[in-house]
Design a protein around this motif. Sequence first.
Motif, short mmCIF file in Angstrom:
data_model
loop_
_atom_site.label_atom_id
_atom_site.label_comp_id
_atom_site.label_asym_id
_atom_site.label_seq_id
_atom_site.Cartn_x
_atom_site.Cartn_y
_atom_site.Cartn_z
N PHE A 50 0.83 -1.22 0.00
CA PHE A 50 0.00 0.00 0.00
C PHE A 50 0.86 1.26 0.00
N GLU A 51 1.97 1.22 0.76
CA GLU A 51 2.87 2.37 0.81
C GLU A 51 3.47 2.63 -0.58
N VAL A 52 3.93 1.52 -1.24
CA VAL A 52 4.51 1.67 -2.57
C VAL A 52 3.48 2.18 -3.56
N SER A 53 2.27 1.63 -3.52
CA SER A 53 1.21 2.07 -4.42
C SER A 53 0.86 3.52 -4.20
N GLU A 54 0.82 3.93 -2.96
CA GLU A 54 0.51 5.34 -2.66
C GLU A 54 1.59 6.28 -3.21
#
Length: 502
Positions: A50-54
């Motif tokens: 989720f952090e990478v996608s954000e």
Amino acid sequence: MDIHPTLIAQIKKHLSEFAQHDPGALALWQSISHHYYSMERDKRLTEHAFEVSEKEYQELLNDLRRENDLKQQSISKIKAVTLALDANSSTEHREGEDLLDVIQFLERQIVKTKILEEELLQAKEIAESSSKAKSNFLSVMSHEIRTPLNAIIGFIHLMSTEPSLPTQEDYIKAINISSQNLLNLVNDILDFSEIEEGKIEFLYSKINIRTLIHEIKLANTFRANERENRITVMLDEELPTYVLGDEVRLSQILNNLISNAIKFTHRGHIRIEIHKFAEGENHQQIQFVVKDTGVGIAPESKTLIFERFTQANSEIDRQYGGSGLGLSIVKKLLELQGKDISVESEPDKGSTFTFYMDFGKCPEEEITLSPNEDRSSQHLAGVKILLVEDVYINSVMAKTMLKNWKAEVDLAENGQIAIEMCLQKNYDVILMDLQMPVMDGITATTKIREFDPHIPIIALTASSSYETQNDIKACGMDDFIAKPFNPYVLFETIKKRVMRVV
């Protein structure tokens, strides 16, 4: 045993001490702990994802914002360009329109531009056609005006070589001066268009400066006397006897300056000064000065006088007349040779015009006459000349002049007859008119060159346009003399060509 801390806490909270250490439950606790660790790992992986996608989403969002800003800037610049191309196009732009709208507008502008290009091309073709028609008209006018002038000036020369009464001599001089003044005016008018376009080609030949100035002074003396003016000439003792230059254009410049000085001077003095100014290995620079004691020029009008069709003021135009071309032509002719003219003047105190001109040095073998030698004593005895001329009065005049120089002269009325005569007889020189019926001089010369590449052919023509001179060179002619011709120039040109053949 490695049991997940969260599981240990739950076991201690919910089970008895016995159950916590029951060997049978140990395998259960290890299995449950393994799932706890797996869940924890999956949670970390999910959070990381989720952090990478954000982060990627934010970067992508920023990229889209930058692209959108760039797009808007591009649209604004394209709008600015279209407004620069067409100030009226602003009414076709709308707020919030996208790039596709602007591209469609540009497509419409391109169509308009292509239509405009086609119209400009048509206008260019019309202008070129008009220019060609004007050139043809000037060529025809040059021929029609200079042809009778050639006969007039030629016969005046013949009359001046024969005995006459003292009163007749005065009349002959007056007619000669008037015809020369008329010729100068005709030259100014017919040459002006080509001078402006820079199409004048300078034809260099041997010039006797002293003789030329004497003839120019003589040509202007009658008019000077009419206005009670006196003309004097001051020649530098170091002036060379002969130089190489364009005698016609030099005469045109000096005649215009002297004529102008006479026109604006009454009961005064016109002084012509010629000085050797500098000398190089192959050239000599000569200074020419024309002074007068006439009405002078106001400071604010010094540049104006060199404009075409312009006088210093309207009062001068009404009082003195004139075409307003003289000084303009002088300036143009000098500029075409990389030179300029200066003027010093004060109202009511006169004017001084000064210019410098470069001349080639005349080889010793080209000098056939001494300064004081009588040109009339020269002859062309034994020289066989074919005169090609269709105008009867001009042929009579030229034939008489050549026979007076003891030349043997045959006459051909057109180019076709000239070819036939050249096939039957050998000539030393051909004098070829250009505009003739049956066959013109250019065509005749081209055909003669097919069987005789060496015989000197000299063009005698009333058309001296740039295009005519190019045609003369292209067809193989050796020299060019414009009508009305100076008899001495004709003599010297024939003599030079005959000597080269010999």
